[in-house]
Design an enzyme around this catalytic site. Structure first.
Site, mmCIF file in Angstrom:
data_model
loop_
_atom_site.group_PDB
_atom_site.id
_atom_site.type_symbol
_atom_site.label_atom_id
_atom_site.label_comp_id
_atom_site.label_asym_id
_atom_site.label_seq_id
_atom_site.Cartn_x
_atom_site.Cartn_y
_atom_site.Cartn_z
ATOM 1 C CE1 TYR A 1 -1.796 11.405 -22.087
ATOM 2 C CE2 TYR A 1 -0.190 13.080 -21.462
ATOM 3 C CZ TYR A 1 -0.569 11.746 -21.530
ATOM 4 O OH TYR A 1 0.239 10.780 -21.032
ATOM 5 C CG PHE B 1 -3.679 0.222 5.432
ATOM 6 C CD1 PHE B 1 -4.837 -0.247 6.037
ATOM 7 C CD2 PHE B 1 -3.633 0.263 4.044
ATOM 8 C CE1 PHE B 1 -5.920 -0.666 5.271
ATOM 9 C CE2 PHE B 1 -4.715 -0.149 3.274
ATOM 10 C CZ PHE B 1 -5.860 -0.602 3.893
ATOM 11 C CE LYS C 1 -9.980 3.941 1.819
ATOM 12 N NZ LYS C 1 -9.132 3.494 0.690
ATOM 13 N NE ARG D 1 -8.634 -5.805 6.683
ATOM 14 C CZ ARG D 1 -8.003 -5.364 5.588
ATOM 15 N NH1 ARG D 1 -7.900 -4.089 5.351
ATOM 16 N NH2 ARG D 1 -7.486 -6.193 4.732
ATOM 17 C CG PHE E 1 -6.389 -9.291 2.450
ATOM 18 C CD1 PHE E 1 -5.051 -9.003 2.701
ATOM 19 C CD2 PHE E 1 -7.168 -8.344 1.818
ATOM 20 C CE1 PHE E 1 -4.502 -7.788 2.334
ATOM 21 C CE2 PHE E 1 -6.639 -7.119 1.444
ATOM 22 C CZ PHE E 1 -5.294 -6.847 1.701
HETATM 23 C C1 P71 Z 1 -10.167 -0.072 3.020
HETATM 24 C C2 P71 Z 1 -9.198 0.323 1.981
HETATM 25 C C3 P71 Z 1 -9.224 -0.364 0.657
HETATM 26 C C4 P71 Z 1 -8.498 -1.632 0.853
HETATM 27 C C5 P71 Z 1 -7.140 -1.674 0.638
HETATM 28 C C6 P71 Z 1 -6.449 -2.842 0.906
HETATM 29 C C7 P71 Z 1 -7.122 -3.933 1.407
HETATM 30 C C8 P71 Z 1 -8.476 -3.895 1.583
HETATM 31 C C9 P71 Z 1 -9.154 -2.732 1.312
HETATM 32 C C10 P71 Z 1 -7.299 1.710 1.634
HETATM 33 C C11 P71 Z 1 -6.290 2.505 2.218
HETATM 34 C C12 P71 Z 1 -6.348 2.901 3.597
HETATM 35 C C13 P71 Z 1 -5.308 3.609 4.151
HETATM 36 C C14 P71 Z 1 -5.331 4.010 5.577
HETATM 37 C C15 P71 Z 1 -4.152 3.583 2.081
HETATM 38 C C16 P71 Z 1 -5.156 2.877 1.471
HETATM 39 C C17 P71 Z 1 -4.995 2.502 0.034
HETATM 40 N N1 P71 Z 1 -8.270 1.201 2.347
HETATM 41 N N2 P71 Z 1 -4.241 3.940 3.386
HETATM 42 O O1 P71 Z 1 -9.982 0.329 4.175
HETATM 43 O O2 P71 Z 1 -7.392 2.590 4.363
HETATM 44 O O3 P71 Z 1 -5.810 3.294 -0.752
HETATM 45 O O4 P71 Z 1 -7.366 1.675 -1.829
HETATM 46 O O5 P71 Z 1 -7.066 3.999 -2.713
HETATM 47 O O6 P71 Z 1 -5.272 2.338 -2.985
HETATM 48 O O7 P71 Z 1 -11.126 -0.772 2.687
HETATM 49 P P1 P71 Z 1 -6.421 2.777 -2.142
#
Ligand code: P71
Length: 460
Positions: free
Chosen positions: A73, A125, A261, A385, A452
């Site tokens: 933990y 974002f 990512k 998008r 979305f």
């Molecule tokens: C992407 C995602 C995942 C996503 C999130 C929201 C709508 C559709 C798809 C996530 C990001 C991102 C950036 C620049 C923060 C997050 C959130 N991207 N900053 O592109 O691209 O991270 O998903 O781990 O919570 O498909 P999280």
């Protein structure tokens, strides 16, 4: 002279079979999914370019690290491995793990934004803006105008426009104190994965220092940005991406990240900072929303995979091959005259729906319709998008009408071969040739927040 071909710096040890489907089958499935690619079953998808988030193939070194998960933990050894990786690779002293990126954004926003304060971002974002607004913050777009023009070939469309920042300080009631912090993202997602230059960052940092404003990165795709700096910016051609990353991070007080990512894992995120006060507050908050500050909603094995992913992502051969695959797909579409966002970004190729299906007005959701049509044509899953993602203005309740109306073909890391990319290109080209057959949509169900994800549509 022709440059020599460079193949991927890895080989395939395990495969995951994918189901082949017919056009009729897919037409039925997209109807059942309300023309929303988020609502398709992954099993019904041939090539999944919905997102590069959490879809990476981990390496054998990461998988073997998963077996070394210390599932205590408190104080798991993997937390300390992660902390060390962040300190060595990103250069921040303190780290708080979270279950994914938006959780780090939530904590950061709640701690750092006072209601009514502005949060300048180089384009919005979805989750970052949502959390800023929930904390009472006001989003302010400070990206250069070029970023909103899909045909502008500026090499650093992710750059911040300092005149916009200055205008905000000059016009805001309490000047610089009306600003919480600068939220700057690398390889700006909604602009098409567009990088900023180190020169721009240096200027932004100098400007911010003058007003005592911290920079907090959304470092989700920082590595890809480092690759572009190495390729495009004077003085960086011979610098390892790893060193470029360290310099970049040195201009910020902290960062949030979705590890799904750059960090090459299927789940996870964290915030990191050199500010002890911020760290202490974040530790207090993480226990309420995520878990103890040494695991933040992650298993020990997840933290180990992130720690190892961080060390793998800085490999120059890896990052070059990752971004080049995106370029490989983009180039085929450009050569065939398919309208895409240029330059090709770091994680995705974006179809420009406004030019692809100009007969569909924006209030009939052109990008949503195009994403559905692409799935029916070839089983390729992409993501809208555009106007659906942009949502409604919280004040007026009106639809936000973004200049960019895009379909994102997002390339997972180390997952698909270039032959898969050929299939995607063929399908986009065929669709473009028959574009007049694509019909607009009407929204029949609209969720209140981040619509979305679950919105449903019918064909007009
Ligand atoms: C992407 C995602 C995942 C996503 C999130 C929201 C709508 C559709 C798809 C996530 C990001 C991102 C950036 C620049 C923060 C997050 C959130 N991207 N900053 O592109 O691209 O991270 O998903 O781990 O919570 O498909 P999280």
């Amino acid at each position: 002279m022709k440059t020599r071909t460079l193949a991927e710096p890895y080989k395939i040890k395990m495969v995951e079979p994918i189901k082949m489907t017919t056009r009729e089958y897919r037409a039925q499935k997209i109807r059942e999914a309300g023309y929303n690619t988020f609502l398709l079953k992954s099993e019904d998808v041939y090539i999944d370019l919905l997102t590069d988030s959490g879809t990476s193939a981990m390496s054998d070194w990461q998988w073997s690290g998963m077996m070394l998960g210390d599932e205590a933990y408190a104080g798991a050894r993997n937390f300390y491995n992660l902390e060390k990786a962040v300190q060595e690779i990103y250069g921040f002293k303190y780290i708080v793990p979270t279950h994914q990126g938006r959780a780090a954004e939530h904590i950061t926003s709640q701690i750092r934004i006072k209601p009514g304060q502005y949060v300048p971002m180089n384009m919005y974002f979805t989750t970052t803006r949502e959390h800023a607004e929930r904390a009472g913050g006001i989003f302010y777009d400070c990206i250069i105008d070029e970023a909103h023009d899909p045909q502008n070939t500026h090499p650093f469309k992710g750059n911040v426009d300092i005149t916009k920042l200055q205008k905000l300080v000059d016009d805001a009631p309490a000047g610089a104190q009306s600003i919480a912090y600068l939220s700057i993202a690398q390889c700006v997602n909604m602009a098409g994965g567009q990088p900023f230059s180190m020169a721009n960052l240096r200027e932004v940092s100098a400007w911010a220092k003058k007003y005592n404003l911290p920079i907090i990165f959304d470092a989700t795709r920082a590595m890809e940005n480092c690759y572009f700096i190495q390729q495009r910016e004077a003085g960086y051609a011979n610098k390892p991406a790893r060193e470029i990353l360290r310099e970049m991070m040195s201009y910020a007080e902290g960062m949030t990240i979705s590890s799904k990512k750059d960090n090459l894992v299927n789940i996870g995120g964290f915030l990191a900072t050199n500010n002890e006060w911020f760290f202490t507050k974040a530790k207090e908050m993480v226990v309420v929303f995520e878990g103890l500050h040494t695991y933040g909603g992650l298993a020990g094995r997840d933290m180990e995979a992130i720690a190892r992913g961080i060390r793998e992502m800085v490999d120059d051969d890896y990052i070059a091959s990752r971004v080049r695959q995106v370029e490989y797909l983009g180039k085929q579409l450009i050569d065939a005259g398919v309208p895409v966002v240029v330059p090709i970004g770091g994680h995705a190729v974006l179809l420009d729906a406004k030019r692809f299906v100009p007969h569909i007005p924006q209030d009939q959701f052109p990008a949503q319709a195009l994403a559905a049509a692409l799935y029916v044509d070839s089983g390729v899953r992409s993501m809208e998008r555009g106007i659906v993602s942009a949502g409604r203005d919280p004040k007026t309740g009106e639809n936000r009408k973004p200049k960019l109306e895009l379909v994102r073909l997002t390339i997972p890391r180390r997952v698909y071969t270039n032959l898969h990319m050929d299939v995607v290109a063929e399908s986009c080209i065929a669709l473009y040739e028959a574009r007049n057959k694509i019909k607009g949509l009407k929204m029949v169900y609209e969720p209140e927040m981040l619509r979305f994800f679950q919105a449903r549509f019918e064909e007009l």
